[in-house]
Design a protein around this motif. Structure first.
Motif, PDB file in Angstrom:
ATOM      1  N   TYR A 195      32.525 -69.248 -42.265  1.00 31.72           N
ATOM      2  CA  TYR A 195      31.636 -69.629 -43.362  1.00 31.72           C
ATOM      3  C   TYR A 195      30.269 -70.034 -42.809  1.00 31.72           C
ATOM      4  CZ  TYR A 195      30.470 -71.732 -47.915  1.00 31.72           C
ATOM      5  OH  TYR A 195      29.891 -72.052 -49.137  1.00 31.72           O
ATOM      6  N   GLY A 196      29.233 -69.300 -43.200  1.00 34.63           N
ATOM      7  CA  GLY A 196      27.903 -69.473 -42.645  1.00 34.63           C
ATOM      8  C   GLY A 196      27.331 -70.879 -42.725  1.00 34.63           C
ATOM      9  N   GLY A 233      29.772 -66.108 -48.957  1.00 36.46           N
ATOM     10  CA  GLY A 233      30.437 -66.067 -50.256  1.00 36.46           C
ATOM     11  C   GLY A 233      29.491 -65.720 -51.383  1.00 36.46           C
ATOM     12  N   THR A 234      28.570 -64.800 -51.149  1.00 42.38           N
ATOM     13  CA  THR A 234      27.578 -64.424 -52.153  1.00 42.38           C
ATOM     14  C   THR A 234      28.243 -63.664 -53.298  1.00 42.38           C
ATOM     15  OG1 THR A 234      25.976 -64.226 -50.368  1.00 42.38           O
ATOM     16  CG2 THR A 234      25.363 -63.280 -52.503  1.00 42.38           C
ATOM     17  N   SER A 235      27.943 -64.051 -54.532  1.00 43.14           N
ATOM     18  CA  SER A 235      28.578 -63.398 -55.672  1.00 43.14           C
ATOM     19  C   SER A 235      27.647 -63.430 -56.878  1.00 43.14           C
ATOM     20  CB  SER A 235      29.909 -64.078 -56.027  1.00 43.14           C
ATOM     21  OG  SER A 235      29.709 -65.451 -56.337  1.00 43.14           O
ATOM     22  N   THR A 247      25.339 -68.401 -53.712  1.00 40.35           N
ATOM     23  CA  THR A 247      25.676 -68.177 -52.306  1.00 40.35           C
ATOM     24  C   THR A 247      25.745 -69.511 -51.578  1.00 40.35           C
ATOM     25  OG1 THR A 247      25.117 -66.875 -50.333  1.00 40.35           O
ATOM     26  CG2 THR A 247      23.289 -67.934 -51.472  1.00 40.35           C
ATOM     27  N   GLY A 248      26.606 -69.599 -50.596  1.00 43.01           N
ATOM     28  CA  GLY A 248      26.653 -70.791 -49.761  1.00 43.01           C
ATOM     29  C   GLY A 248      27.171 -72.032 -50.453  1.00 43.01           C
ATOM     30  N   LEU A 249      26.704 -73.171 -49.975  1.00 45.15           N
ATOM     31  CA  LEU A 249      27.186 -74.461 -50.477  1.00 45.15           C
ATOM     32  C   LEU A 249      26.809 -74.687 -51.936  1.00 45.15           C
ATOM     33  CD1 LEU A 249      26.485 -77.042 -47.600  1.00 45.15           C
ATOM     34  CD2 LEU A 249      28.610 -75.817 -48.105  1.00 45.15           C
ATOM     35  N   VAL A 311      20.284 -62.343 -52.728  1.00 46.02           N
ATOM     36  CA  VAL A 311      20.367 -61.580 -51.479  1.00 46.02           C
ATOM     37  C   VAL A 311      19.461 -62.216 -50.429  1.00 46.02           C
ATOM     38  CG1 VAL A 311      19.904 -59.358 -50.382  1.00 46.02           C
ATOM     39  CG2 VAL A 311      20.961 -59.433 -52.657  1.00 46.02           C
ATOM     40  N   ALA A 312      18.235 -62.539 -50.858  1.00 48.42           N
ATOM     41  CA  ALA A 312      17.284 -63.156 -49.938  1.00 48.42           C
ATOM     42  C   ALA A 312      17.780 -64.522 -49.459  1.00 48.42           C
ATOM     43  CB  ALA A 312      15.923 -63.299 -50.610  1.00 48.42           C
ATOM     44  N   LEU A 313      18.362 -65.304 -50.364  1.00 46.68           N
ATOM     45  CA  LEU A 313      18.856 -66.623 -49.969  1.00 46.68           C
ATOM     46  C   LEU A 313      20.039 -66.514 -49.007  1.00 46.68           C
ATOM     47  CD1 LEU A 313      18.642 -68.824 -53.188  1.00 46.68           C
ATOM     48  CD2 LEU A 313      17.239 -68.954 -51.122  1.00 46.68           C
ATOM     49  N   SER A 314      20.904 -65.541 -49.220  1.00 45.93           N
ATOM     50  CA  SER A 314      22.032 -65.358 -48.311  1.00 45.93           C
ATOM     51  C   SER A 314      21.554 -64.988 -46.909  1.00 45.93           C
ATOM     52  CB  SER A 314      22.972 -64.266 -48.841  1.00 45.93           C
ATOM     53  OG  SER A 314      24.067 -64.075 -47.962  1.00 45.93           O
ATOM     54  N   ILE A 315      20.574 -64.100 -46.844  1.00 43.61           N
ATOM     55  CA  ILE A 315      20.016 -63.724 -45.542  1.00 43.61           C
ATOM     56  C   ILE A 315      19.328 -64.927 -44.890  1.00 43.61           C
ATOM     57  CG2 ILE A 315      18.287 -62.283 -44.402  1.00 43.61           C
ATOM     58  CD1 ILE A 315      18.926 -60.125 -46.500  1.00 43.61           C
ATOM     59  N   ALA A 316      18.665 -65.743 -45.712  1.00 43.10           N
ATOM     60  CA  ALA A 316      18.013 -66.945 -45.181  1.00 43.10           C
ATOM     61  C   ALA A 316      19.035 -67.906 -44.584  1.00 43.10           C
ATOM     62  CB  ALA A 316      17.215 -67.636 -46.283  1.00 43.10           C
ATOM     63  N   ILE A 317      20.189 -68.053 -45.250  1.00 44.28           N
ATOM     64  CA  ILE A 317      21.244 -68.924 -44.716  1.00 44.28           C
ATOM     65  C   ILE A 317      21.741 -68.389 -43.382  1.00 44.28           C
ATOM     66  CG2 ILE A 317      23.581 -69.797 -45.089  1.00 44.28           C
ATOM     67  CD1 ILE A 317      22.975 -69.702 -48.115  1.00 44.28           C
ATOM     68  N   SER A 318      22.041 -67.091 -43.346  1.00 42.51           N
ATOM     69  CA  SER A 318      22.569 -66.492 -42.118  1.00 42.51           C
ATOM     70  C   SER A 318      21.562 -66.533 -40.977  1.00 42.51           C
ATOM     71  CB  SER A 318      22.985 -65.045 -42.392  1.00 42.51           C
ATOM     72  OG  SER A 318      24.036 -64.986 -43.339  1.00 42.51           O
TER      73      SER A 318
END
Length: 364
Positions: A195-196, A233-235, A247-249, A311-318
């Protein structure tokens, strides 16, 4: 192994397992009555579709993604629909109350009633053995169709004497998805995901996760070493007129993070005023480390399509981006798509409480 031809043996050099998950069906009184079904595979889908032809009232047990999708379909067919959940609100593990309060009222106007904070205790049936009501610890709800959408549990019990598993029934795998048996790899709903936001193993029962695990397992089995990357966990889902993505927390799992988590909620315009777009609001929430400002999660909701934002936020987290990086990130402007400052820029600026971060000051 067993198949339609019976039981027989197969040899292998490398074995990839994806036992998946199974819908939760609690051993309650009346749970096997006609008219009660889970919603996991094509057989369940067909059963619900057939029942919808004659059903007048329905109860969906569980207010997660699947529960909402089923409830929406039932309501759109004119069936009086109630969602019952032990949690006090829908989507409690996906969205925070700022979003779910709006969705619950919106769905009520569309014909879906939500009843939260109630535990289902039994189902009653008529003389013909067909369900007629759902009984909880606080009330009783008439239904000639009941859909159980109470989550998914690992379906790997048949491997318990072969592979190392934890107390919850999940197969233990290493970072290459190798199990405790040589040359055997596993993925899917019966395994954990890195989990990122936390760096810890976490169960995420999404098809997108299983597909990525399948690629990683196959690459390793073919002799191309590849670690399973972290996932957030992006959905996304559309519920009546609203689109929401996450996405995320979220507030439901911030306690898993080793540090102090802060969050900021913002309502912003999606398009410039001169575009005269209806329902122009976008609701946003971002989670981040209170000290380092590293981005840890996000939620977006609008009647417009805002899926690109998550999508952008998930990439930012990773990528372990901070609020400062997102605030000034290079994002296009074109009035058919967004405002001069993209809504994600605005969200990060608001979280940082920059002195010019008010929406009315971001028109330059």
């Amino acid at each position: 192994m067993k198949d339609h031809e019976g039981e027989h043996q197969e040899s292998y050099d490398k074995l990839l397992l994806s036992p998946g998950g199974v819908a939760v069906k609690p051993p309650l009184e009346g749970v096997d009555l006609d008219g009660i079904t889970t919603f996991r595979g094509p057989e369940d889908t067909q059963a619900v579709k057939d029942a919808m032809k004659t059903a007048k009232t329905a109860v969906v047990v569980g207010g997660g993604y699947i529960g909402l999708e089923v409830a929406e379909a039932l309501a759109l067919e004119g069936i009086e629909t109630t969602i019952v959940d032990l949690a006090d609100r829908i989507l409690n593990t996906y969205l925070d109350t700022e979003f779910t309060d709006i969705l619950t009222e919106h769905a009520r106007q569309k014909g879906v009633k939500f009843v939260g904070g109630e535990r289902v205790e039994q189902f009653t049936g008529n003389e013909a053995g067909h369900v007629q009501s759902v009984v909880t610890d606080k009330g009783e709800y008439t239904a000639d169709l009941v859909v159980l959408s109470m989550g998914v549990k690992p379906d790997a019990g048949w491997l318990k004497d072969t592979l190392k598993m934890d107390d919850h029934g999940y197969i233990e795998v290493d970072e290459y998805l190798q199990t405790s048996a040589d040359d055997v790899y596993a993925g899917g709903d019966s395994t954990y995901i890195p989990y990122g936001p936390t760096g810890k193993p976490f169960p995420i029962a999404l098809a997108t996760m299983a597909r990525r695990q399948g690629v990683v397992a196959a690459m390793n089995a073919l002799g191309h070493p590849m670690k399973m990357p972290s996932m957030n966990g992006t959905s996304a889902l559309r519920y009546f007129d609203y689109n929401f993505v996450t996405t995320g927390l979220s507030s439901s799992n911030v306690d898993q993070y080793d540090g102090e988590v802060a969050s900021t909620y913002v309502v912003e315009k999606r398009y410039p005023d001169f575009m005269r777009q209806e329902d122009n609001e976008i609701m946003m929430k971002i989670f981040y480390d209170a000290e380092s400002h590293r981005i840890l999660g996000g939620q977006l909701m609008s009647k417009h399509d805002i899926s690109d934002g998550i999508v952008a936020l998930s990439i930012a987290i990773s990528s372990e981006w901070t609020l400062e990086q997102l605030a000034l990130a290079d994002i296009h402007f074109q009035p058919n798509f967004d405002r001069p400052w993209h809504y994600l820029n605005v969200l990060a600026m608001a979280a940082l409480d920059w002195p010019f971060s008010g929406a009315d000051k971001l028109l330059f």
